[in-house]
Design a protein around this motif. Structure first.
Motif, PDB file in Angstrom:
ATOM      1  N   PRO A 344       0.807  -1.239   0.000  1.00 12.94           N
ATOM      2  CA  PRO A 344       0.000   0.000   0.000  1.00 12.94           C
ATOM      3  C   PRO A 344       0.828   1.271   0.000  1.00 12.94           C
ATOM      4  N   ALA A 345       2.010   1.217   0.586  1.00 11.34           N
ATOM      5  CA  ALA A 345       2.834   2.422   0.682  1.00 11.34           C
ATOM      6  C   ALA A 345       3.287   2.926  -0.683  1.00 11.34           C
ATOM      7  N   TYR A 346       3.355   2.021  -1.662  1.00  7.15           N
ATOM      8  CA  TYR A 346       3.867   2.414  -2.974  1.00  7.15           C
ATOM      9  C   TYR A 346       2.783   2.279  -4.051  1.00  7.15           C
ATOM     10  N   ARG A 347       1.534   2.467  -3.638  1.00  6.54           N
ATOM     11  CA  ARG A 347       0.415   2.387  -4.579  1.00  6.54           C
ATOM     12  C   ARG A 347       0.520   3.495  -5.633  1.00  6.54           C
ATOM     13  N   LYS A 348       0.999   4.653  -5.240  1.00  4.61           N
ATOM     14  CA  LYS A 348       1.135   5.770  -6.176  1.00  4.61           C
ATOM     15  C   LYS A 348       2.144   5.440  -7.266  1.00  4.61           C
ATOM     16  N   ASP A 349       3.243   4.791  -6.894  1.00  9.29           N
ATOM     17  CA  ASP A 349       4.262   4.415  -7.887  1.00  9.29           C
ATOM     18  C   ASP A 349       3.707   3.356  -8.834  1.00  9.29           C
ATOM     19  N   ARG A 350       2.868   2.459  -8.319  1.00  9.31           N
ATOM     20  CA  ARG A 350       2.238   1.441  -9.160  1.00  9.31           C
ATOM     21  C   ARG A 350       1.327   2.106 -10.194  1.00  9.31           C
ATOM     22  N   SER A 351       0.551   3.078  -9.754  1.00 11.05           N
ATOM     23  CA  SER A 351      -0.330   3.792 -10.682  1.00 11.05           C
ATOM     24  C   SER A 351       0.472   4.550 -11.731  1.00 11.05           C
ATOM     25  N   GLU A 352       1.605   5.128 -11.317  1.00 11.02           N
ATOM     26  CA  GLU A 352       2.460   5.844 -12.265  1.00 11.02           C
ATOM     27  C   GLU A 352       2.996   4.893 -13.333  1.00 11.02           C
ATOM     28  N   LEU A 353       3.365   3.683 -12.920  1.00  7.65           N
ATOM     29  CA  LEU A 353       3.830   2.672 -13.869  1.00  7.65           C
ATOM     30  C   LEU A 353       2.731   2.328 -14.865  1.00  7.65           C
ATOM     31  N   PHE A 354       1.521   2.117 -14.359  1.00 11.55           N
ATOM     32  CA  PHE A 354       0.415   1.757 -15.246  1.00 11.55           C
ATOM     33  C   PHE A 354       0.131   2.874 -16.247  1.00 11.55           C
ATOM     34  N   ARG A 399      14.069   0.948 -11.857  1.00 10.16           N
ATOM     35  CA  ARG A 399      15.399   1.303 -11.347  1.00 10.16           C
ATOM     36  C   ARG A 399      15.378   2.704 -10.753  1.00 10.16           C
ATOM     37  N   GLY A 400      14.696   3.621 -11.423  1.00  6.65           N
ATOM     38  CA  GLY A 400      14.586   4.973 -10.898  1.00  6.65           C
ATOM     39  C   GLY A 400      13.814   5.020  -9.596  1.00  6.65           C
ATOM     40  N   PHE A 401      12.852   4.107  -9.424  1.00  6.91           N
ATOM     41  CA  PHE A 401      12.111   4.006  -8.167  1.00  6.91           C
ATOM     42  C   PHE A 401      13.062   3.715  -7.010  1.00  6.91           C
ATOM     43  N   PHE A 402      14.014   2.783  -7.237  1.00  2.00           N
ATOM     44  CA  PHE A 402      14.978   2.467  -6.177  1.00  2.00           C
ATOM     45  C   PHE A 402      15.988   3.588  -5.984  1.00  2.00           C
ATOM     46  N   GLU A 403      16.361   4.283  -7.071  1.00  2.00           N
ATOM     47  CA  GLU A 403      17.273   5.411  -6.923  1.00  2.00           C
ATOM     48  C   GLU A 403      16.629   6.498  -6.066  1.00  2.00           C
ATOM     49  N   ALA A 404      15.328   6.704  -6.249  1.00  2.00           N
ATOM     50  CA  ALA A 404      14.619   7.696  -5.431  1.00  2.00           C
ATOM     51  C   ALA A 404      14.563   7.253  -3.970  1.00  2.00           C
ATOM     52  N   LEU A 405      14.405   5.946  -3.740  1.00  2.00           N
ATOM     53  CA  LEU A 405      14.366   5.443  -2.363  1.00  2.00           C
ATOM     54  C   LEU A 405      15.686   5.693  -1.641  1.00  2.00           C
ATOM     55  N   LYS A 406      16.798   5.589  -2.368  1.00  2.00           N
ATOM     56  CA  LYS A 406      18.114   5.760  -1.743  1.00  2.00           C
ATOM     57  C   LYS A 406      18.264   7.139  -1.096  1.00  2.00           C
ATOM     58  N   LYS A 407      17.539   8.107  -1.628  1.00  2.00           N
ATOM     59  CA  LYS A 407      17.621   9.463  -1.069  1.00  2.00           C
ATOM     60  C   LYS A 407      16.878   9.574   0.263  1.00  2.00           C
ATOM     61  N   LYS A 408      16.125   8.529   0.617  1.00  2.10           N
ATOM     62  CA  LYS A 408      15.353   8.539   1.862  1.00  2.10           C
ATOM     63  C   LYS A 408      15.841   7.457   2.830  1.00  2.10           C
ATOM     64  N   GLN A 409      17.116   7.093   2.725  1.00  2.00           N
ATOM     65  CA  GLN A 409      17.636   5.994   3.549  1.00  2.00           C
ATOM     66  C   GLN A 409      17.671   6.325   5.037  1.00  2.00           C
ATOM     67  N   TYR A 410      17.443   7.582   5.365  1.00  2.00           N
ATOM     68  CA  TYR A 410      17.401   7.950   6.783  1.00  2.00           C
ATOM     69  C   TYR A 410      16.166   7.362   7.469  1.00  2.00           C
ATOM     70  N   LYS A 411      15.199   6.890   6.665  1.00  2.00           N
ATOM     71  CA  LYS A 411      13.992   6.271   7.217  1.00  2.00           C
ATOM     72  C   LYS A 411      14.218   4.765   7.366  1.00  2.00           C
ATOM     73  N   THR A 412      13.831   4.234   8.506  1.00  2.00           N
ATOM     74  CA  THR A 412      14.083   2.816   8.786  1.00  2.00           C
ATOM     75  C   THR A 412      13.390   1.901   7.793  1.00  2.00           C
ATOM     76  N   HIS A 413      12.120   2.168   7.501  1.00  2.00           N
ATOM     77  CA  HIS A 413      11.390   1.262   6.609  1.00  2.00           C
ATOM     78  C   HIS A 413      11.963   1.282   5.190  1.00  2.00           C
ATOM     79  N   VAL A 414      12.561   2.408   4.790  1.00  2.00           N
ATOM     80  CA  VAL A 414      13.188   2.481   3.465  1.00  2.00           C
ATOM     81  C   VAL A 414      14.444   1.623   3.438  1.00  2.00           C
ATOM     82  N   ARG A 415      15.243   1.680   4.504  1.00  2.00           N
ATOM     83  CA  ARG A 415      16.451   0.845   4.563  1.00  2.00           C
ATOM     84  C   ARG A 415      16.088  -0.631   4.527  1.00  2.00           C
ATOM     85  N   ILE A 416      15.007  -0.995   5.199  1.00  2.00           N
ATOM     86  CA  ILE A 416      14.547  -2.395   5.170  1.00  2.00           C
ATOM     87  C   ILE A 416      14.124  -2.778   3.761  1.00  2.00           C
TER      88      ILE A 416
END
Length: 970
Positions: A344-354, A399-416
C-alpha cells in the motif's frame, strides 16, 4: 598438503606383484623410456617397486584409499617438482633441505611434472574460463592488430592519418578538383594572439579561411581576429593532378605541423560542402573525440586501462536484484509482477507505472515474459512516454524508483525495503561486458570482444570456423586465430562446450576446472613432461569420455608421459599401461597388485579386472529388480514450470521413497533443476533464504518432508585445521578421554590443551598446523613439515600423554576403520565414526584435513555426519536428500557400498535424488529423470523418465544408449 597424515613406515615385507622380467628390468639400469620407482613407502604404500613408461598413457586404479594418489601425487609428482626446483636458482635451492623428500629408495628417469587435480581452488572473481585457457590473451592480440575503432557518435572508423594516406586520398579525387588545405593554428592565450598572427605572416601564411571566405591577415583588421582561439590558416590551394604528388605531400606535411596533427580539406568550388578531416592523432575525424589506440591492455578487464570505470572490471555493481523484484515473470502487470510496488505504501508508484505503460501502449494483462524486449526495458529502465504521437514526460522506471528510495535511507522502513531487494546487478555502463567505452568501441568483423566473451564455447567455435576476414587482416592474425580455434576445439571435445568464456572460474566444478587446465596445457604444447591427472572424467557424461580420451592421446602423442588416477571403465580400457594398487583401503591397501600393458591386464585376475567383467551382471540384476518391484508410488514431488537458465518450462515428478537419478549431458540443466529450483525453492518456501531460487511456478509434495538436505560437492572446509574427527564432532570426545587420563591430570592438562587450535598444548612453531608454508614468490608456495613437532602438531607435554598406549598424534594417524576398533568401548565415539565406515570412508586417516577430500568424499562425509546426528536423535521423519555426483573418487566396488548406504536411507522412508553421470550407478537406481537432449540452449528438456530399462529403451536418450550398452552387453 599431503593427502593423508605421515605415518610410520611399516616393517612388513611385501612381495610386489611384478613379473620376473619386470623385476630384472627394475634391478638393472633401465633405458630412458621408463620412470622407475623402487621402495615407495609414501603413506600406506608398502615398499612397492614399479615402472611407468615414457610417452604412454598410464592409469593407476584401485579401490578408494588403496594408495593411488599417494603413488601418483605424493610420490611421483612431488619428486618431479622437487627435482625441478633443484634445477633453479640459489634462492630456490635454499629451501630444498626443507622440502620433504617422498619416502622412496630410488626414482630414476623422472621428467618435470605438472599436476592437474580434481578440485577448484580458484576464488578470484576476475578469473574466467577465457583467462584460464588463455583464449582471452589471444583475443586481445587479435583485437590489437586488426580491431577497428568505431566512433559511437559519428559511426565512422577512427584511425591515425599519415601523409602518404592523405596524398592517396587526394589523388583518388577527380582530376581538376580544386581544394584548399587548411590547418587550425592554436591562438594560445588572448594576449599572445597578436604575436601568433605576426609569426604566421613571417612564415609565409597570409590567408585565413573564415566562414567560407579567404581573409588576408595583412589587409584585415587584426583586432577583429583576436577573439578566435584558433586561426584557420590556408596552407595551399591545389588542383588535383596525377603529377603533383610531391606538392601534395609537402602541403599535407606542413598542415599537420602547423595544425597540431590535424588537417581540413575544403572544396573550393563548393564551400557549403563539409570539409574532409584528417588527423595524425587517434581521434574521430568527425567530432574530434579522442580514443585509446588498440593495445592488449585495453581489452583486459584486469587492467586499469581497459576495465570499466563503474564496475572496475567485474561486470556487476551492488544494486538491485531484479530476480527478487520480478520473482515470477509469468504474472502480468495487473497481477503484480513488480513485487516491490505491491504494498500500500507504494500504490502511487504502481499507478504511475500503469499510466506510463498505457502511454506507451504496453498491455497490462500480458505476462511480463511475453512482452517484447523494448517494453521490458521501458518498465525497468524507464524512458520517454509517447501518447498520440507526441513525446510526453519521462518515466523513471523501476530502477529509478529504487534510486529515489536511496535518497530517503534515513527512514528505517526504506532501509529495510532496500535491503530486501539488494543484490548484484549488471553494470549499467558496460552492460556486463566489464570493459570501458574505448574497448567496447573496437570491432572485428562487426563484433566487440565482449560479445565473444558472452558466447558459449560451442558458439564461439562455430563463429571462428565461419569467420571471414579481408586477406590483409587475416595474414596479420592467422597464427592467433589458429591457436584460438585449436583451444576451442579441445574445450568442445572434452565436453565443456556449454560453458561461456566469461564464466567465473570459481563457479566451476573440480572436474570442469581440471579439463580446462588440460586444454591450457595442450595449448602450450609442452613436450617430454610428466602430467599427473586426478579423475579427469569427474562430472563428465559417458558420451564425452571418448572425446576426453582423444585429448589424453593428443597430450601423450606430444611425447609426454600421462599418468591418470581413474576409476572409469572406459579410461581403464583405453590406457596403454595399467598399475593397480590394493587390495583394500588404508592399512589393507598399499600393495602393487598389477603393473603392465593393458593387454596383460585383461588376462589377469585382479580386483579391478574382475569388477570390469562383473559390472554388466550387476547392472542387469539391479535393473531387473527395479523393474520387478515397480509400483505406483503413493506420493510425488512435483516441480512445475521450472524455467531457470536453460530449463524449458519443465515439469517433472520425483517419486517419494525411491532412489532417483537425474541424468543428462553436462550443462543439460540437472544442477539447475535440483539445486537452484528444488532446494533453493524449498528454502524460500520455509523462509530460510532461498534468494537464489530458480524461476518456477510451484513445488508440490514437499510438505511431507521434515527437511530437504543438499549434499553438494562444495568443500567441507578449506582450512588445514579441519579433519574427519573435528568435522564429525568426534574430536571433542577424544580430547575428553585424554584429559581424563591420570598422566594428564598429574601435569595439569585440560581438554583445551589437547586442541591444536588454541595455545597451550599445541606446537607454537607451526601453531598446531604441523606444517610451515614457505612463500616461493616465483612459483607455488611450498609446505614443509614443522621441524620442532615433526608434523605431530603438539608439544612434548601433550604427546607424552597416552590413552591405551596411544598418544593423540597416533590417533590422528589411524584410519577411521582402525579408530572404530580402537574405541569399540566408547559408544559416543562409535556413533560418530561408524557412519563413516558405512558410507565407504573407513580408509580415511582421522587426522586427514578435509581440504584434501574429493567432491565425492566430501559428500559422503556430510552424509555420515547427518546419519550420526540422526542416530543420536532417533530421527525417523522423512527427509529429501539431494546428492551431486557422490561417485566421484569411487572405485566400481565402492559404488556398491555407496548404493547400499543410499538404499538404507530409502528403506527408512527417506527420498534420495542423485545428480549422476556414472552409468554403473545409474543402472542400479529405482527411477531415472534424463534431461537434454544437449547442453546449454540445446538442453533443459525432459528426454526420458522411468526405470533404467525403460530409459535404455528410449531412442532419444543419450544416457539411455549407454545404459542399453551396459545392460545388453554379452
Amino acid at each position: 598438503m599431503p593427502r593423508t597424515m605421515p605415518e610410520t613406515m611399516p616393517n612388513t615385507e611385501v612381495t610386489p606383484a611384478v613379473d620376473s622380467a619386470e623385476s630384472e628390468a627394475i634391478e638393472s639400469d633401465l633405458p630412458q623410456q621408463y620412470v622407475t620407482l623402487r621402495g615407495v613407502r609414501t603413506h600406506n604404500l608398502k615398499g612397492i617397486d614399479c615402472k611407468i613408461p615414457h610417452g604412454k598413457l598410464t592409469v593407476i586404479s584401485g579401490v578408494s584409499g588403496s594408495g593411488k594418489s599417494s603413488l601418483a601425487f605424493d610420490t611421483l609428482y612431488a619428486e618431479g617438482q622437487r627435482r625441478y626446483t633443484e634445477s633453479l636458482s640459489t634462492y630456490a635451492r635454499q629451501f630444498l633441505q626443507r622440502m620433504e623428500r617422498p619416502p622412496v629408495e630410488a626414482v630414476k628417469n623422472i621428467q618435470p611434472a605438472l599436476a592437474l587435480r580434481q578440485k577448484n581452488d580458484v576464488s578470484n572473481a576476475r578469473s574466467t574460463v577465457g583467462t584460464i585457457t588463455e583464449v582471452d590473451d589471444h583475443l586481445q592480440l587479435v583485437y590489437t592488430h586488426i580491431g577497428e575503432t568505431i566512433c559511437p557518435t559519428c559511426e565512422t572508423l577512427v584511425g591515425r592519418d599519415t601523409v602518404p594516406g592523405v596524398v592517396t586520398a587526394i589523388e583518388g579525387m577527380d582530376d581538376g578538383t580544386r581544394l584548399i588545405l587548411v590547418a587550425q593554428a592554436d591562438g594560445g592565450e588572448n594576449k599572445h594572439r597578436h604575436a601568433v598572427l605576426k609569426h604566421l605572416v613571417q612564415e609565409g601564411y597570409r590567408r585565413l579561411l573564415i566562414d567560407g571566405e579567404m581573409v588576408d591577415i595583412t589587409e584585415s583588421d587584426i583586432e577583429s581576429l583576436l577573439d578566435r582561439e584558433a586561426f584557420p590558416v590556408i596552407i595551399d590551394r591545389i588542383v588535383v593532378r596525377k603529377d603533383e604528388e610531391m606538392r601534395f605531400a609537402e602541403a599535407v606535411e606542413a598542415a599537420f605541423a602547423l595544425g597540431n596533427g590535424r588537417l581540413e580539406v575544403h572544396f573550393y568550388d563548393d564551400m557549403e560542402r563539409a570539409p574532409l578531416i584528417f588527423d595524425r592523432a587517434f581521434r574521430c575525424n568527425g567530432c574530434g573525440t579522442d580514443f585509446i589506440e588498440p593495445q592488449p591492455a585495453l581489452f583486459s578487464f584486469n587492467s586499469s586501462l581497459g576495465a570499466c570505470d563503474t564496475c572496475s572490471g567485474f561486470g556487476k555493481v551492488m544494486g538491485v536484484d531484479f530476480k527478487k523484484v520480478i520473482p515470477n515473470t509469468r504474472l502480468t502487470l495487473k497481477e503484480g509482477v513488480i513485487a516491490c510496488l505491491e504494498t500500500p505504501a507504494y500504490r502511487k508508484d504502481r499507478s504511475e507505472l500503469f499510466d506510463a505503460c498505457r502511454d506507451r501502449e504496453i498491455p497490462l494483462d500480458v505476462p511480463f515474459e511475453k512482452l517484447d524486449a523494448a517494453a521490458q526495458d521501458f518498465i525497468i529502465e524507464g524512458g520517454k512516454r509517447s501518447k498520440n504521437g507526441k513525446t510526453g514526460k519521462k518515466y523513471k522506471g523501476v530502477r529509478g524508483f529504487f534510486e529515489a528510495l536511496k535518497k530517503k535511507q534515513y527512514k528505517t522502513h526504506v532501509r529495510i525495503m532496500l535491503a530486501r531487494y539488494r543484490g548484484y546487478d549488471r553494470c549499467p555502463d558496460c552492460k556486463g561486458a566489464r570493459l570501458n567505452a574505448s574497448a567496447r568501441n573496437v570491432r572485428v568483423a562487426g563484433k566487440a570482444i565482449g560479445d565473444l566473451w558472452q558466447m558459449r564455447l560451442s558458439e564461439a567455435k562455430t563463429y571462428f570456423d565461419e569467420l571471414e576476414l579481408p586477406d590483409d587482416q587475416f595474414a596479420r592474425v592467422e597464427t592467433l586465430l589458429d591457436e584460438i580455434e585449436h583451444r576451442l576445439a579441445y574445450l568442445n571435445e572434452i565436453g565443456c562446450g556449454y560453458l561461456r568464456l566469461d564464466r567465473q572460474s570459481r563457479t566451476l566444478s573440480g572436474g570442469e576446472m581440471q579439463r580446462i587446465h588440460l586444454t591450457a596445457s595442450l595449448g602450450r604444447a609442452l613436450t617430454d613432461t610428466l602430467y599427473v591427472l586426478d579423475e579427469p572424467t569427474a562430472g563428465m557424461h559417458a558420451s564425452d569420455t571418448d572425446k576426453l580420451m582423444q585429448v589424453l592421446y593428443d597430450l601423450r602423442d606430444l611425447d609426454n608421459t600421462v599418468v591418470v588416477v581413474e576409476h572409469d571403465p572406459e579410461v581403464i580400457e583405453g590406457a596403454d599401461y595399467i598399475i593397480e594398487i590394493g587390495p583394500g583401503g588404508g592399512e589393507q591397501g598399499g600393495e602393487l597388485l598389477f603393473s603392465g600393458p593393458i593387454k596383460e591386464f585383461r588376462e589377469r585376475e585382479t580386483i579391478t579386472s574382475e569388477a570390469l567383467l562383473e559390472r554388466q551382471a550387476l547392472a542387469r540384476a539391479a535393473a531387473a529388480t527395479a523393474l520387478g518391484r515397480k509400483k505406483q508410488p503413493k506420493d510425488y514431488v512435483r516441480i512445475v514450470g521450472a524455467r531457470e537458465h536453460n530449463l524449458a518450462d519443465l515439469t517433472v515428478e520425483i517419486p517419494c521413497g525411491q532412489l532417483t537419478a537425474v541424468t543428462g549431458l553436462s550443462g543439460s540443466g540437472k544442477s539447475t533443476l535440483c539445486e537452484r529450483v528444488l532446494y533453493q525453492g524449498w528454502k524460500a518456501m520455509k523462509g530460510q533464504g532461498g534468494t537464489d531460487a530458480g524461476a518456477h511456478d510451484a513445488l508440490e509434495g514437499l510438505e511431507r518432508f521434515d527437511d530437504v538436505v543438499l549434499m553438494d560437492q562444495a568443500a567441507v572446509g578449506r582450512s588445514s585445521r579441519s579433519n574427519s574427527l573435528s568435522y564429525t564432532g568426534a574430536f571433542d570426545a577424544v580430547r575428553k578421554l585424554f584429559a581424563a587420563t591420570r598422566a594428564a591430570k598429574q601435569i595439569g592438562l585440560t581438554v583445551g590443551d589437547f586442541s591444536f587450535n588454541t595455545a597451550g598444548g599445541r606446537c607454537e612453531t607451526c601453531n598446531g598446523a604441523g606444517t610451515i608454508t614457505v612463500e616461493m614468490h616465483f612459483m607455488a608456495d611450498i609446505e614443509v613439515t614443522c621441524e620442532d613437532c615433526q608434523g605431530k602438531r603438539y608439544g612434548r607435554r601433550v604427546l607424552d600423554v597416552e590413552y591405551r598406549g596411544k598418544n593423540i598424534a597416533d590417533i590422528f594417524d589411524m584410519t577411521v576403520a582402525e579408530g572404530v576398533e580402537f574405541f569399540r568401548e566408547t559408544r559416543s565415539l562409535l556413533r560418530k565414526l561408524e557412519p563413516l565406515v558405512d558410507v565407504g570412508l573407513g580408509y580415511l586417516r582421522m587426522g586427514q584435513t578435509t581440504a584434501t577430500l574429493s567432491g565425492g568424499e566430501a559428500q559422503r562425509l556430510k552424509l555420515a555426519t547427518y546419519i550420526a546426528d540422526g542416530r543420536k536423535r532417533g530421527d525417523t521423519k522423512p527427509v529429501l536428500f539431494i546428492f551431486d555426483e557422490p561417485t566421484v573418487g569411487l572405485h566400481m566396488l565402492d559404488i556398491s557400498t555407496l548404493l547400499s548406504s543410499l538404499k538404507k536411507l530409502v528403506d527408512l522412508g527417506h527420498t534420495v535424488i542423485v545428480i549422476e553421470h556414472n552409468i554403473d550407478f545409474i543402472a542400479q537406481c529405482d527411477h531415472i529423470i534424463d534431461l537434454g537432449p544437449g547442453a546449454g540452449p540445446a538442453g533443459g528438456q525432459l528426454v526420458a523418465t522411468g526405470t533404467p530399462r525403460e530409459v535404455a529403451n528410449t531412442k532419444e536418450s543419450v544416457t539411455g544408449r549407454y545404459l542399453a550398452e551396459l545392460l545388453d552387453a554379452n
